[in-house]
Design a protein around this motif. Sequence first.
Motif, PDB file in Angstrom:
ATOM      1  N   ILE A  79      -9.308 -20.000 -18.515  1.00  0.00           N
ATOM      2  CA  ILE A  79      -8.229 -19.027 -18.186  1.00  0.00           C
ATOM      3  C   ILE A  79      -8.491 -17.831 -18.934  1.00  0.00           C
ATOM      4  O   ILE A  79      -8.483 -16.697 -18.306  1.00  0.00           O
ATOM      5  CB  ILE A  79      -6.814 -19.659 -18.549  1.00  0.00           C
ATOM      6  N   LYS A  80      -8.888 -17.986 -20.220  1.00  0.00           N
ATOM      7  CA  LYS A  80      -9.129 -16.870 -21.174  1.00  0.00           C
ATOM      8  C   LYS A  80     -10.680 -16.070 -20.440  1.00  0.00           C
ATOM      9  O   LYS A  80     -10.330 -14.763 -20.564  1.00  0.00           O
ATOM     10  CB  LYS A  80      -9.415 -17.205 -22.321  1.00  0.00           C
ATOM     11  N   THR A  81     -11.495 -16.918 -20.284  1.00  0.00           N
ATOM     12  CA  THR A  81     -12.642 -16.240 -19.601  1.00  0.00           C
ATOM     13  C   THR A  81     -12.466 -15.341 -18.240  1.00  0.00           C
ATOM     14  O   THR A  81     -12.833 -14.484 -18.173  1.00  0.00           O
ATOM     15  CB  THR A  81     -13.781 -17.168 -19.294  1.00  0.00           C
ATOM     16  N   TYR A  82     -11.626 -16.221 -17.274  1.00  0.00           N
ATOM     17  CA  TYR A  82     -11.265 -15.658 -16.251  1.00  0.00           C
ATOM     18  C   TYR A  82     -10.634 -14.219 -16.281  1.00  0.00           C
ATOM     19  O   TYR A  82     -10.869 -13.227 -15.646  1.00  0.00           O
ATOM     20  CB  TYR A  82     -10.240 -16.575 -15.459  1.00  0.00           C
ATOM     21  N   LEU A  83      -9.464 -14.333 -17.391  1.00  0.00           N
ATOM     22  CA  LEU A  83      -8.849 -13.022 -17.287  1.00  0.00           C
ATOM     23  C   LEU A  83      -9.672 -11.873 -18.053  1.00  0.00           C
ATOM     24  O   LEU A  83      -9.372 -10.630 -17.674  1.00  0.00           O
ATOM     25  CB  LEU A  83      -7.451 -13.241 -18.294  1.00  0.00           C
ATOM     26  N   GLU A  84     -10.702 -12.029 -19.015  1.00  0.00           N
ATOM     27  CA  GLU A  84     -11.476 -11.157 -19.383  1.00  0.00           C
ATOM     28  C   GLU A  84     -12.447 -10.614 -18.301  1.00  0.00           C
ATOM     29  O   GLU A  84     -12.904  -9.466 -18.262  1.00  0.00           O
ATOM     30  CB  GLU A  84     -12.325 -11.740 -20.468  1.00  0.00           C
ATOM     31  N   GLU A  85     -12.804 -11.150 -17.617  1.00  0.00           N
ATOM     32  CA  GLU A  85     -13.844 -11.151 -16.316  1.00  0.00           C
ATOM     33  C   GLU A  85     -13.346 -10.185 -15.174  1.00  0.00           C
ATOM     34  O   GLU A  85     -13.900  -9.597 -14.497  1.00  0.00           O
ATOM     35  CB  GLU A  85     -14.561 -12.187 -16.069  1.00  0.00           C
ATOM     36  N   LYS A  86     -12.252 -10.672 -14.946  1.00  0.00           N
ATOM     37  CA  LYS A  86     -11.867 -10.251 -13.562  1.00  0.00           C
ATOM     38  C   LYS A  86     -10.418  -9.178 -13.932  1.00  0.00           C
ATOM     39  O   LYS A  86      -9.814  -9.465 -14.581  1.00  0.00           O
ATOM     40  CB  LYS A  86     -11.162 -11.489 -12.889  1.00  0.00           C
ATOM     41  N   THR A  87     -10.729  -8.076 -13.147  1.00  0.00           N
ATOM     42  CA  THR A  87      -9.483  -7.288 -12.996  1.00  0.00           C
ATOM     43  C   THR A  87      -8.703  -7.525 -11.820  1.00  0.00           C
ATOM     44  O   THR A  87      -9.329  -7.482 -10.670  1.00  0.00           O
ATOM     45  CB  THR A  87      -9.955  -5.914 -12.734  1.00  0.00           C
ATOM     46  N   MET A  88      -7.533  -7.976 -11.831  1.00  0.00           N
ATOM     47  CA  MET A  88      -6.702  -8.344 -10.848  1.00  0.00           C
ATOM     48  C   MET A  88      -5.839  -7.253 -10.288  1.00  0.00           C
ATOM     49  O   MET A  88      -5.288  -6.585 -11.079  1.00  0.00           O
ATOM     50  CB  MET A  88      -5.656  -9.707 -11.263  1.00  0.00           C
ATOM     51  N   ILE A  89      -5.999  -7.205  -9.003  1.00  0.00           N
ATOM     52  CA  ILE A  89      -4.958  -5.991  -8.372  1.00  0.00           C
ATOM     53  C   ILE A  89      -3.706  -6.561  -8.047  1.00  0.00           C
ATOM     54  O   ILE A  89      -3.673  -7.599  -7.487  1.00  0.00           O
ATOM     55  CB  ILE A  89      -5.873  -5.427  -6.995  1.00  0.00           C
ATOM     56  N   PRO A  90      -2.634  -5.845  -8.339  1.00  0.00           N
ATOM     57  CA  PRO A  90      -1.185  -6.491  -8.145  1.00  0.00           C
ATOM     58  C   PRO A  90      -0.996  -6.687  -6.542  1.00  0.00           C
ATOM     59  O   PRO A  90      -1.636  -5.975  -5.676  1.00  0.00           O
ATOM     60  CB  PRO A  90      -0.397  -5.269  -8.608  1.00  0.00           C
ATOM     61  N   ASN A  91      -0.201  -7.736  -6.276  1.00  0.00           N
ATOM     62  CA  ASN A  91       0.046  -7.878  -4.888  1.00  0.00           C
ATOM     63  C   ASN A  91       1.080  -6.808  -4.296  1.00  0.00           C
ATOM     64  O   ASN A  91       0.993  -6.758  -3.087  1.00  0.00           O
ATOM     65  CB  ASN A  91       1.173  -9.127  -5.042  1.00  0.00           C
ATOM     66  N   LEU A  92       1.787  -6.029  -5.200  1.00  0.00           N
ATOM     67  CA  LEU A  92       2.452  -5.050  -4.928  1.00  0.00           C
ATOM     68  C   LEU A  92       1.702  -3.915  -4.039  1.00  0.00           C
ATOM     69  O   LEU A  92       2.259  -3.362  -3.054  1.00  0.00           O
ATOM     70  CB  LEU A  92       3.364  -4.311  -5.760  1.00  0.00           C
ATOM     71  N   LEU A  93       0.448  -3.839  -4.387  1.00  0.00           N
ATOM     72  CA  LEU A  93      -0.437  -2.689  -3.830  1.00  0.00           C
ATOM     73  C   LEU A  93      -0.640  -3.060  -2.244  1.00  0.00           C
ATOM     74  O   LEU A  93      -0.778  -2.026  -1.514  1.00  0.00           O
ATOM     75  CB  LEU A  93      -1.775  -2.864  -4.400  1.00  0.00           C
ATOM     76  N   SER A  94      -0.500  -4.317  -1.890  1.00  0.00           N
ATOM     77  CA  SER A  94      -0.637  -4.582  -0.485  1.00  0.00           C
ATOM     78  C   SER A  94       0.582  -5.039   0.182  1.00  0.00           C
ATOM     79  O   SER A  94       0.615  -5.277   1.616  1.00  0.00           O
ATOM     80  CB  SER A  94      -1.702  -5.911  -0.335  1.00  0.00           C
ATOM     81  N   SER A  95       1.761  -4.920  -0.365  1.00  0.00           N
ATOM     82  CA  SER A  95       3.027  -5.294   0.152  1.00  0.00           C
ATOM     83  C   SER A  95       3.695  -4.248   0.372  1.00  0.00           C
ATOM     84  O   SER A  95       5.159  -3.971  -0.002  1.00  0.00           O
ATOM     85  CB  SER A  95       3.765  -6.151  -0.715  1.00  0.00           C
ATOM     86  N   TYR A  96       3.335  -3.146   1.373  1.00  0.00           N
ATOM     87  CA  TYR A  96       3.965  -2.164   1.840  1.00  0.00           C
ATOM     88  C   TYR A  96       4.759  -2.502   2.997  1.00  0.00           C
ATOM     89  O   TYR A  96       4.610  -3.553   3.640  1.00  0.00           O
ATOM     90  CB  TYR A  96       2.903  -1.059   2.277  1.00  0.00           C
ATOM     91  N   LYS A  97       5.769  -1.608   3.310  1.00  0.00           N
ATOM     92  CA  LYS A  97       6.660  -1.988   4.544  1.00  0.00           C
ATOM     93  C   LYS A  97       5.907  -1.609   5.875  1.00  0.00           C
ATOM     94  O   LYS A  97       5.299  -0.738   6.096  1.00  0.00           O
ATOM     95  CB  LYS A  97       7.836  -1.099   4.741  1.00  0.00           C
ATOM     96  N   GLU A  98       5.904  -2.737   6.793  1.00  0.00           N
ATOM     97  CA  GLU A  98       5.119  -2.474   7.948  1.00  0.00           C
ATOM     98  C   GLU A  98       6.131  -2.087   9.057  1.00  0.00           C
ATOM     99  O   GLU A  98       7.132  -2.217   9.048  1.00  0.00           O
ATOM    100  CB  GLU A  98       4.467  -4.064   8.193  1.00  0.00           C
ATOM    101  N   PRO A  99       5.299  -1.408  10.061  1.00  0.00           N
ATOM    102  CA  PRO A  99       6.121  -0.714  10.988  1.00  0.00           C
ATOM    103  C   PRO A  99       6.943  -1.510  11.888  1.00  0.00           C
ATOM    104  O   PRO A  99       8.234  -1.303  11.953  1.00  0.00           O
ATOM    105  CB  PRO A  99       5.144   0.167  11.754  1.00  0.00           C
ATOM    106  N   ASN A 100       6.376  -2.718  11.909  1.00  0.00           N
ATOM    107  CA  ASN A 100       7.296  -3.826  13.031  1.00  0.00           C
ATOM    108  C   ASN A 100       8.391  -4.365  11.890  1.00  0.00           C
ATOM    109  O   ASN A 100       9.198  -4.932  12.806  1.00  0.00           O
ATOM    110  CB  ASN A 100       6.218  -4.871  13.328  1.00  0.00           C
ATOM    111  N   THR A 101       8.863  -3.833  10.874  1.00  0.00           N
ATOM    112  CA  THR A 101      10.047  -4.499  10.217  1.00  0.00           C
ATOM    113  C   THR A 101      11.125  -3.277  10.139  1.00  0.00           C
ATOM    114  O   THR A 101      11.957  -3.654   9.685  1.00  0.00           O
ATOM    115  CB  THR A 101       9.610  -4.956   8.657  1.00  0.00           C
ATOM    116  N   HIS A 102      10.679  -2.219  10.812  1.00  0.00           N
ATOM    117  CA  HIS A 102      11.591  -1.206  10.886  1.00  0.00           C
ATOM    118  C   HIS A 102      12.803  -1.626  11.869  1.00  0.00           C
ATOM    119  O   HIS A 102      12.392  -2.124  13.047  1.00  0.00           O
ATOM    120  CB  HIS A 102      11.144   0.096  11.288  1.00  0.00           C
ATOM    121  N   PRO A 103      14.146  -1.421  11.592  1.00  0.00           N
ATOM    122  CA  PRO A 103      15.100  -1.435  12.464  1.00  0.00           C
ATOM    123  C   PRO A 103      15.011  -0.978  13.814  1.00  0.00           C
ATOM    124  O   PRO A 103      15.499  -1.691  14.738  1.00  0.00           O
ATOM    125  CB  PRO A 103      16.473  -1.006  11.887  1.00  0.00           C
TER     126      PRO A 103
END
Length: 156
Positions: A79-103
């Motif tokens: 786990i320690k090695t994994y965190l040191e080697e990998k830069t994780m991109i937050p899930n929020l970056l890809s969780s934008y509101k999609e047009p088909n969810t608009h009322p």
Amino acid sequence: MSKDNRLSFRISQHLSARVDRAIDRSAGQIRDRSEFGTKATKFYLDYIENIKSEDEVMLEAILALAGKIGERSAEISDIKTYLEEKTMIPNLLSSYKEPNTHPDFSRLLNLYEMYDEGEDKKLLSSTIQDATYDDIGEIYKEWTDLYFSSGKKVLN
């Protein structure tokens, strides 16, 4: 004009409109497109570098707990090695509101079905395909007005 050129043109036209809106909404903090590009890139990089994803927070919590209780297993080292080697991109970056969810999205599709085959229907189709979540309400209002008013041509 080939399909690729038309798509490229629609994308650049759409992005250009969004950049103009973003500059207008900045209340004078961004003066022109070059400053927008610089600030947008800087903001994006700051966001990725400074925000932690849920997975990263959980893995860091596991490491902190393991350190507190003195656990030194191979899994903890992985786990320690994994965190040191990998830069994780937050899930929020890809969780934008999609047009088909608009009322208004389903109402916009119903309106699309009401149009007869022709240039207006094709234009509405490409407008819906290029729309963002924030655009759906405006598009629905504009196209509803165009549909129910007689003799008015679409100017897009």
